[in-house]
Design a protein around this motif. Structure first.
Motif, mmCIF file in Angstrom:
data_model
loop_
_atom_site.group_PDB
_atom_site.id
_atom_site.type_symbol
_atom_site.label_atom_id
_atom_site.label_comp_id
_atom_site.label_asym_id
_atom_site.label_seq_id
_atom_site.Cartn_x
_atom_site.Cartn_y
_atom_site.Cartn_z
ATOM 1 N N ALA A 119 18.849 33.433 20.183
ATOM 2 C CA ALA A 119 18.799 32.420 21.256
ATOM 3 C C ALA A 119 20.487 31.975 21.383
ATOM 4 O O ALA A 119 20.911 31.697 22.236
ATOM 5 N N GLY A 120 20.988 32.023 20.192
ATOM 6 C CA GLY A 120 22.336 31.492 20.092
ATOM 7 C C GLY A 120 23.620 32.461 20.842
ATOM 8 O O GLY A 120 24.286 32.116 21.601
ATOM 9 N N LEU A 121 23.122 33.699 20.831
ATOM 10 C CA LEU A 121 24.203 34.784 21.336
ATOM 11 C C LEU A 121 23.685 34.591 23.029
ATOM 12 O O LEU A 121 24.702 34.644 23.749
ATOM 13 N N ARG A 122 22.267 34.584 23.389
ATOM 14 C CA ARG A 122 22.291 34.230 24.970
ATOM 15 C C ARG A 122 22.884 33.168 25.341
ATOM 16 O O ARG A 122 23.208 33.192 26.476
ATOM 17 N N CYS A 123 22.822 32.282 24.655
ATOM 18 C CA CYS A 123 23.838 30.779 25.294
ATOM 19 C C CYS A 123 25.309 31.046 24.958
ATOM 20 O O CYS A 123 26.037 29.917 25.382
ATOM 21 N N THR A 131 26.172 35.728 14.225
ATOM 22 C CA THR A 131 25.729 36.100 12.933
ATOM 23 C C THR A 131 25.402 34.716 12.307
ATOM 24 O O THR A 131 25.983 33.693 12.712
ATOM 25 N N PRO A 132 24.275 34.804 11.561
ATOM 26 C CA PRO A 132 23.836 33.629 11.055
ATOM 27 C C PRO A 132 24.432 33.003 9.906
ATOM 28 O O PRO A 132 25.031 33.876 9.095
ATOM 29 N N VAL A 133 24.653 31.623 9.591
ATOM 30 C CA VAL A 133 25.324 31.019 8.533
ATOM 31 C C VAL A 133 24.455 29.757 8.047
ATOM 32 O O VAL A 133 23.714 29.150 8.711
ATOM 33 N N LEU A 134 24.338 29.839 6.625
ATOM 34 C CA LEU A 134 23.329 28.825 6.196
ATOM 35 C C LEU A 134 24.175 28.033 5.043
ATOM 36 O O LEU A 134 24.910 28.308 4.285
ATOM 37 N N ARG A 135 24.160 26.509 5.331
ATOM 38 C CA ARG A 135 25.095 25.766 4.518
ATOM 39 C C ARG A 135 24.469 25.899 3.032
ATOM 40 O O ARG A 135 22.949 25.605 2.864
ATOM 41 N N CYS A 136 25.321 25.873 2.113
ATOM 42 C CA CYS A 136 24.952 26.077 0.794
ATOM 43 C C CYS A 136 24.632 24.490 0.228
ATOM 44 O O CYS A 136 25.368 23.530 0.626
ATOM 45 N N CYS A 234 29.108 32.219 15.025
ATOM 46 C CA CYS A 234 28.457 31.774 13.831
ATOM 47 C C CYS A 234 27.419 30.906 14.320
ATOM 48 O O CYS A 234 27.685 29.595 14.805
ATOM 49 N N VAL A 235 26.235 31.037 13.908
ATOM 50 C CA VAL A 235 25.223 30.528 14.248
ATOM 51 C C VAL A 235 24.338 29.603 13.027
ATOM 52 O O VAL A 235 23.719 30.475 12.382
ATOM 53 N N GLU A 236 24.453 28.555 13.054
ATOM 54 C CA GLU A 236 23.916 27.864 11.693
ATOM 55 C C GLU A 236 22.440 27.866 11.815
ATOM 56 O O GLU A 236 21.816 27.464 12.921
#
Length: 266
Positions: A119-123, A131-136, A234-236
């Motif tokens: 969905a993020g890339l489409r927008c 690519t996804p990123v995840l807050r530590c 980067c898609v959170e």
């Protein structure tokens, strides 16, 4: 917009030979190979038109076909998963608007990570890759720091601009912070989740570029896009209570099995 998931898998891993065929036991004690668990993760994603395993190894092909996966045989010359995805997409005749690279060492990847990524890339029409990123939280950050203190290559971290364009990825913990965080406290460090979504033109261009100095130093394939001026988004994503880790080293087997047991994953 048809979407393809490719799971690149090679037997001759430098750090962990035979890794795709390593057995992992879940909460019920049932043992399945790493490649099967990664395929099952891919099959749980909604809005996907096709899932294939891409490999150059007959042992992996036989195992994957044995549990019902579609397999695309690729060249042994592929230098990383992105190159293998590019070859697989080409061998399938193209025709997909987005190609997802779900690396075969990430069986704990929740389906919503990939759904949010697509969905993020489409927008973001100006991005060729996402690519996804995840807050530590503090516990995850301390785990990263502990791995580095003991000379282990743990997860990758990412830093990005206000518009979510990637600035850098590293196997070191970045950005530096001297502050101590409670286990459940959010930190400024983002764990890079090793999944990619590509637009076909960016993916097709990738194998033709030489390996740059940053990719060579870090051993991170996504840096080749950045070294050649391609925007990486980067898609959170949100953990939603799920633990996440990739299988990078033999020691990670016990860690991932404990996570699966703790989350009740079969």
């Amino acid at each position: 917009m048809p979407v393809l998931i490719v799971i690149p898998a090679r037997y001759a891993s430098t750090r962990y030979p035979g890794k795709p065929l390593v057995a992992l036991s879940g909460a019920t004690g049932e043992s399945r190979t790493l490649i099967e668990r990664s395929w099952r993760a891919a099959m749980s994603v909604s809005g996907i038109d096709r899932v294939v395993v891409a490999t150059d190894d007959d042992r992996i092909r036989e195992t994957a076909e044995g549990f019902g996966a579609e397999v695309v045989m690729t060249s042994s010359d592929c230098r990383n998963g992105t190159e293998r995805c590019a070859e697989a997409h080409d061998r399938l005749g193209g025709g997909y608007d987005i190609v997802v690279n779900l690396q075969g060492d990430a069986p704990l990847t929740p389906h919503w990570f990939i759904e949010d990524l697509v969905a993020g890339l489409r927008c973001a029409p100006d991005a060729g890759v996402a690519t996804p990123v995840l807050r530590c939280d503090g516990a995850a950050l301390n785990g990263f720091l502990n791995d580095r203190r003991h000379g282990r290559v743990g997860g990758t971290t990412a830093v990005f601009a206000a518009d979510r364009t990637a600035l850098y990825f590293s196997k070191e913990v970045i950005p530096f912070t001297s502050r101590r965080y409670a286990d459940d406290e959010p930190t400024p460090v983002f764990h890079h989740v090793g999944v990619y979504a590509y637009r076909p033109d960016a993916l097709a261009a990738y194998p033709g570029w030489p390996i740059g100095p940053l990719e060579e130093l870090e051993g991170l394939e996504q840096l080749r896009f950045m070294e050649n001026g391609r925007k990486v988004l980067c898609v959170e994503v949100e953990a939603r209570g799920r633990q996440f880790w990739e299988l990078n080293n033999p020691e990670d087997v016990a860690r991932i099995e404990a996570m699966m047991a703790g989350m009740g994953l079969e």
